[in-house]
Design a protein around this motif. Structure first.
Motif, PDB file in Angstrom:
ATOM      1  N   ALA A   1       0.833  -1.206   0.000  1.00  0.00           N
ATOM      2  CA  ALA A   1       0.000   0.000   0.000  1.00  0.00           C
ATOM      3  C   ALA A   1       0.866   1.255   0.000  1.00  0.00           C
ATOM      4  N   ASP A   2       1.978   1.227   0.722  1.00  0.00           N
ATOM      5  CA  ASP A   2       2.873   2.378   0.768  1.00  0.00           C
ATOM      6  C   ASP A   2       3.477   2.654  -0.605  1.00  0.00           C
TER       7      ASP A   2
ATOM      8  N   LEU B   1       0.959   9.242  -5.579  1.00  0.00           N
ATOM      9  CA  LEU B   1       0.742  10.563  -4.978  1.00  0.00           C
ATOM     10  C   LEU B   1       2.000  11.206  -4.412  1.00  0.00           C
ATOM     11  N   GLY B   2       3.100  10.490  -4.417  1.00  0.00           N
ATOM     12  CA  GLY B   2       4.318  11.033  -3.828  1.00  0.00           C
ATOM     13  C   GLY B   2       4.249  11.139  -2.323  1.00  0.00           C
ATOM     14  N   LYS B   3       3.345  10.390  -1.701  1.00  0.00           N
ATOM     15  CA  LYS B   3       3.187  10.401  -0.241  1.00  0.00           C
ATOM     16  C   LYS B   3       3.414   9.004   0.306  1.00  0.00           C
ATOM     17  N   SER B   4       3.916   8.921   1.533  1.00  0.00           N
ATOM     18  CA  SER B   4       3.943   7.631   2.203  1.00  0.00           C
ATOM     19  C   SER B   4       2.515   7.242   2.580  1.00  0.00           C
ATOM     20  N   LEU B   5       2.310   5.993   2.886  1.00  0.00           N
ATOM     21  CA  LEU B   5       0.982   5.535   3.295  1.00  0.00           C
ATOM     22  C   LEU B   5       0.493   6.305   4.515  1.00  0.00           C
ATOM     23  N   PHE B   6       1.397   6.588   5.433  1.00  0.00           N
ATOM     24  CA  PHE B   6       0.999   7.248   6.677  1.00  0.00           C
ATOM     25  C   PHE B   6       0.731   8.743   6.456  1.00  0.00           C
TER      26      PHE B   6
ATOM     27  N   THR C   1      -9.176   3.580  -2.313  1.00  0.00           N
ATOM     28  CA  THR C   1      -8.821   2.871  -3.549  1.00  0.00           C
ATOM     29  C   THR C   1      -7.552   2.051  -3.363  1.00  0.00           C
ATOM     30  N   ILE C   2      -6.540   2.655  -2.744  1.00  0.00           N
ATOM     31  CA  ILE C   2      -5.267   1.966  -2.525  1.00  0.00           C
ATOM     32  C   ILE C   2      -5.455   0.769  -1.604  1.00  0.00           C
ATOM     33  N   GLU C   3      -6.226   0.915  -0.562  1.00  0.00           N
ATOM     34  CA  GLU C   3      -6.470  -0.209   0.350  1.00  0.00           C
ATOM     35  C   GLU C   3      -7.210  -1.338  -0.352  1.00  0.00           C
ATOM     36  N   ALA C   4      -8.133  -0.997  -1.249  1.00  0.00           N
ATOM     37  CA  ALA C   4      -8.867  -2.017  -2.003  1.00  0.00           C
ATOM     38  C   ALA C   4      -7.936  -2.745  -2.967  1.00  0.00           C
ATOM     39  N   GLU C   5      -7.046  -1.981  -3.641  1.00  0.00           N
ATOM     40  CA  GLU C   5      -6.089  -2.589  -4.568  1.00  0.00           C
ATOM     41  C   GLU C   5      -5.125  -3.508  -3.825  1.00  0.00           C
ATOM     42  N   THR C   6      -4.711  -3.075  -2.647  1.00  0.00           N
ATOM     43  CA  THR C   6      -3.792  -3.880  -1.836  1.00  0.00           C
ATOM     44  C   THR C   6      -4.442  -5.189  -1.424  1.00  0.00           C
ATOM     45  N   LYS C   7      -5.690  -5.121  -0.999  1.00  0.00           N
ATOM     46  CA  LYS C   7      -6.411  -6.322  -0.587  1.00  0.00           C
ATOM     47  C   LYS C   7      -6.597  -7.274  -1.754  1.00  0.00           C
ATOM     48  N   GLU C   8      -6.950  -6.713  -2.918  1.00  0.00           N
ATOM     49  CA  GLU C   8      -7.153  -7.545  -4.097  1.00  0.00           C
ATOM     50  C   GLU C   8      -5.853  -8.230  -4.515  1.00  0.00           C
ATOM     51  N   ALA C   9      -4.737  -7.517  -4.400  1.00  0.00           N
ATOM     52  CA  ALA C   9      -3.431  -8.068  -4.785  1.00  0.00           C
ATOM     53  C   ALA C   9      -2.812  -8.914  -3.686  1.00  0.00           C
ATOM     54  N   ARG C  10      -3.492  -8.988  -2.540  1.00  0.00           N
ATOM     55  CA  ARG C  10      -2.976  -9.717  -1.369  1.00  0.00           C
ATOM     56  C   ARG C  10      -1.537  -9.294  -1.050  1.00  0.00           C
TER      57      ARG C  10
END
Length: 424
Positions: free
Chosen positions: A318-319, A326-331, A349-358
């Motif tokens: 996710a990071d 976005l040029g930002k860290s996850l936090f 959106t990023i959290e959903a993509e991360t979950k989908e990609a496991r």
């Protein structure tokens, strides 16, 4: 506050003698203290693990130690302990214990990885990212950094090939404390020196690291009561994919055999087991395409190591999405999302993509420094798409562990290493 900052800049007065002698029965090991002349000050280590702990570095100068018919490493094989001013291409300031022990553990890992260009990033004496590839050192460095961009901040880098300009450019895009290589190309060195506080160490002996895996050294663990435990250092028995043992077990007259790994899986398991030699136990780590995808270490239970590695993989994935988009860290993104609806949507959106990609784990292999006492940790690996596992074997439930990988769809491979790789 300024006094607190100065604490980290102050050289401790080193009270240790210039020579240290250790008698092992009738045999003697003689060590000489290492000091450096930097900016007109001749001193040894800046300090130990913390600024209020005086410390000294000693190099083995005389020894022909043999115990139980086994010859130990002798003088003339110095790497970190043999560093002199000419090896410090940029000193920054006198090094502290942690700087050098991080580099040392990087060398400990790289002694098993001479076949391909490799890079290891370490923090607090554990690798946070490692990679090897036929595609060159810069690619290995980039992949190692992307393994855990968060943990790599302020880390130590150790590589096993001449460091070129492309690799230097990647290094200078982030903040690191130390970089060590067998040699530096002139334009790479010029680039790295733009970071005035970066310690740049040239260690020619890295080119001979493969020979270090053959002989042990005397490993000394000091106790809080002033006593010590001495042991033979860890010797990795898995030096090629052919050294893995087929995973097989018997229970109540029934035989259980796991699928053998493919050539690609075996190569990733070989790399993963080499990295495992430098990871604090208990630990489980994941690797894909010669790159660590997650390292779970320091847990008291085996399944906890797996859970930690999975959690770190998801966070790291996710990071990287947040940083690339976005040029930002996850936090930083999470902080911005508190008061910004657009950022909140990006985070979702990023959290959903991360979950989908496991977390990028599917297709990874896993290694465990100790055997799996129960199948729960293996089942968690399977749920995340792990395709092959290497572990010591020897559990009374090995048959259940093999059943777990055989029941997986697609079937997961497993091999035994025949040795444990605890590091305390």
């Amino acid at each position: 506050m300024s006094d607190l900052k100065n604490m980290y800049k102050t050289l401790q007065q080193d009270p240790f003698p210039n020579e240290l002698t250790l008698k092992v029965g009738e045999q003697e090991m003689v060590f000489a203290k290492r000091t450096w002349d930097i900016d007109g000050e001749t001193k040894g280590l800046r300090y130990g693990e913390n600024p209020d702990q005086p410390a000294a570095l000693f190099e083995l100068k005389k020894s022909e130690l043999e115990v139980g018919g086994v010859r130990f490493r002798g003088p003339g094989m110095g790497l970190v302990s043999a560093l002199n001013e000419s090896n410090m291409l940029q000193a920054g300031k006198h090094p502290g214990k942690i700087n050098l022990t991080d580099v040392d553990n990087g060398l400990n890992i790289l002694q098993y990885l001479s076949a391909k260009p490799a890079a290891v990033i370490l923090k607090h004496n554990n690798p946070c990212g490692a990679a090897w590839t036929e595609d060159g050192l810069a690619t290995a460095m980039q992949r190692a950094f992307e393994c855990d961009r968060i943990a790599a901040f302020g880390g130590a880098i150790v590589v096993n090939r001449t460091l070129d300009k492309a690799t230097a450019d990647i290094i200078n895009n982030a903040y690191f404390e130390v970089v060590a290589a067998p040699k530096f190309e002139p334009d790479a060195l010029e680039e790295l020196k733009k970071r005035k506080n970066l310690r740049i160490l040239e260690i020619p002996g890295i080119n001979e690291l493969a020979s270090f895996s053959k002989d042990p050294f005397l490993d000394i663990k000091s106790l809080m009561d002033g006593g010590m435990v001495v042991q033979f250092s860890f010797r990795n028995r898995i030096l090629s994919t052919g050294d893995f043992i087929p995973a097989a077990a018997e229970k109540d007259g029934e035989s259980f055999t796991a699928r053998a790994p493919s050539a690609k899986e075996a190569d990733d398991l070989l790399f993963a087991w080499a990295v495992e030699a430098g990871v604090t136990s208990n630990s489980v780590l994941f690797v894909k395409d010669g790159t660590t995808t997650a390292i779970g270490t320091g847990e008291q239970d085996r399944v906890g190591c797996v859970m930690l590695a999975i959690s770190k993989a998801y966070t790291k994935y996710a990071d990287m999405l947040a940083f690339s988009k976005l040029g930002k860290s996850l936090f930083e993104l999470k902080l911005a999302a508190r008061n910004d609806a657009e950022m909140a949507k990006e985070l979702e959106t990023i959290e959903a993509e991360t979950k989908e990609a496991r977390g990028g784990l599917p297709g990874s292999v896993a290694v465990s420094d100790g055997f799996f006492p129960f199948r729960d940790g293996v089942d968690l690996c399977i749920d995340e798409g792990i395709s092959a596992i290497a572990q010591p074997g020897g559990s009374i439930r090995d048959h259940e562990i093999i059943q777990a990988v055989n029941e997986a769809s697609p079937q997961v491979a497993m091999v035994f290493t025949g040795q444990r790789s605890f590091k305390h």
